[in-house]
Design an enzyme around this catalytic site. Structure first.
Site, PDB file in Angstrom:
ATOM      1  N   THR A  54       5.074  43.526  56.275  1.00 19.90           N
ATOM      2  CA  THR A  54       5.992  43.201  57.359  1.00 19.90           C
ATOM      3  C   THR A  54       6.424  44.488  58.051  1.00 19.90           C
ATOM      4  O   THR A  54       6.642  45.507  57.392  1.00 19.90           O
ATOM      5  CB  THR A  54       7.231  42.435  56.841  1.00 19.90           C
ATOM      6  OG1 THR A  54       8.078  42.112  57.938  1.00 19.90           O
ATOM      7  CG2 THR A  54       8.007  43.238  55.816  1.00 19.90           C
ATOM      8  N   HIS A 110       9.754  42.442  39.234  1.00 19.29           N
ATOM      9  CA  HIS A 110       9.721  43.298  38.043  1.00 19.29           C
ATOM     10  C   HIS A 110       9.280  42.532  36.793  1.00 19.29           C
ATOM     11  O   HIS A 110       8.985  43.144  35.756  1.00 19.29           O
ATOM     12  CB  HIS A 110      11.111  43.899  37.811  1.00 19.29           C
ATOM     13  CG  HIS A 110      11.093  45.206  37.079  1.00 19.29           C
ATOM     14  ND1 HIS A 110       9.949  45.771  36.562  1.00 19.29           N
ATOM     15  CD2 HIS A 110      12.092  46.077  36.783  1.00 19.29           C
ATOM     16  CE1 HIS A 110      10.237  46.912  35.966  1.00 19.29           C
ATOM     17  NE2 HIS A 110      11.538  47.119  36.078  1.00 19.29           N
TER      18      HIS A 110
END
Length: 407
Positions: free
Chosen positions: A318, A370
């Site tokens: 993006t 994560h």
């Protein structure tokens, strides 16, 4: 005979759409294949064409959510075309479904309610201060002679709650199904992933030099510009090969790793943010990436993007820099595990070979899940992006720019 027009399936897993706009009126004569409505799904806006010619009867209102397969209109195929209509009914201008209303419009002037205050004229200095605060002198108890409002009175004066200046109308607008779905997905990402973001900076001077040297020749030969997106897309595909965990996703108790790079690119469309996919970007050249970016961006801008073109994707890029963003924390596009955020390019002082040099710098951000991507992989991935952008001839062009650019 009367034909029942039903909502077709826009794509796999979509069970409901919303009637965004009727392009014809109830009772109009329509021609076969004429667009009669725009419908929103949770992934795209699609046109609904008439299946036959005839007089149309609408069975759903704008803003209605209807199930796939439900009847939304009837077409009387035996009805004669009205003599006054030598052409199909003119379509209405497509406008969003809106409900506007004023909420608590403010009166022209809301007086400050102060009980048992003496009134008096204000000094010129006091009047100026009160005017700036939107307070009338009559609402202040002056401490000067004969109740005169002094400059000190004006400085201490505080507008009562509700004192306003100017218009205070509000507007209520129903969000489209696409926007509501995006909102749900973004909240789900924050709640269901262990999202972290790591940052770095990239010296864009090598890319500037290459574009200045080859952009005219590249455009003349290939018909597309040599932009930044091709460099970043190819840098991403290289980094995904080095750090395959970033190119994977979680499915229950399993980690799914992909040996291909389907790169989603975030583009702004008339209905909001669209994320079309560049398939197998790892096999594309600079020309191939730029051509595909242009094709998808134009289709998104023109509202022609399909669900299939936005389905899938293993990694997203993006570019908030086109809107002037200096730094941001992009949100992961589920079920992907990471997203790269590009930002604006600003000239900043840098230490180069012991000298302070002004260079065009871009801050880049990698948000990642994560649960599946460790810190070492995330930092290494972003460093690999930085290395490729700062050494494009060696790492992206195999030391042969003209061949890489197909010139």
């Amino acid at each position: 005979m009367v034909l029942e027009m039903k909502v077709p399936s826009p794509g796999e897993s979509i069970t409901e759409v919303e009637i965004a706009t009727w392009l014809v009126e109830d009772g109009d004569y329509v021609e076969k294949d004429q667009p009669i409505a725009e419908v929103d799904s949770d992934k795209a806006t699609l046109e609904l064409p008439a299946e036959e010619s005839g007089i149309i009867t609408l069975k759903a209102e704008e803003g209605d959510a209807v199930a796939v397969g439900a009847v939304v209109c009837l077409i009387d195929r035996d009805a004669a075309q009205p003599e006054s209509a030598s052409a199909p009914a003119k379509t209405k201008a497509a406008t969003p479904v809106e409900e506007k209303k004023e909420i608590n419009p403010a009166p022209a002037e809301t007086p400050v309610i102060v009980a048992n205050y003496a009134t008096g004229s204000a000094s010129p200095a006091a009047k100026k201060i009160l005017d700036e605060k939107g307070i009338t002198s009559e609402s202040i108890q002056g401490t000067g002679k004969d109740g005169r409002v002094t400059k000190e009175d004006a400085i201490k004066a505080v507008p009562a709650m509700g004192t306003t200046i100017g218009s205070r109308s509000s507007e209520s607008k129903k969000m489209s199904m696409l926007r509501r779905k995006v909102a749900q997905r973004l909240v789900a990402v924050k709640n269901e992933t262990a999202m972290l973001t790591t940052f770095n900076e990239v010296n864009m001077q090598p890319i500037f030099d290459l574009r200045n040297q080859y952009k005219e020749e590249f455009k003349a030969k290939h018909g597309v510009g040599l932009g930044f997106m091709s460099f970043f897309t190819l840098a991403v595909t290289r980094a995904l090969e080095l750090y395959p965990d970033v190119n994977s996703m979680i499915d229950g108790d399993y980690q799914i790793k992909n040996d291909f790079a389907d790169i989603s690119i975030a583009v702004s469309g008339p209905k909001g943010l669209m994320v079309p996919v560049i398939r197998n970007a790892e096999n594309l050249s600079f020309r191939g990436v730029e051509a595909e970016v242009k094709r998808l961006a134009l289709r998104a801008r023109d509202g022609q993007i399909t669900v299939d073109e936005m389905t899938g994707g293993t990694f997203t890029i993006t570019n908030g820099g086109v809107f002037g963003s200096m730094l941001s924390t992009p949100i992961i596009n589920p079920p992907q595990s990471a997203i790269l955020g590009m930002h604006n390019i600003v000239e900043r002082p840098m230490a180069v070979n012991g000298q302070v040099v002004i260079q065009p710098i871009m801050y880049v951000a990698l948000s990642y899940d994560h649960r599946i991507v460790d810190g070492r992989e995330s930092v290494g991935f972003l460093v690999a992006i930085k290395e490729a952008i700062e050494n494009p001839i060696e790492l992206l062009m195999k030391n042969n720019p003209k061949k890489a650019l197909e010139l």
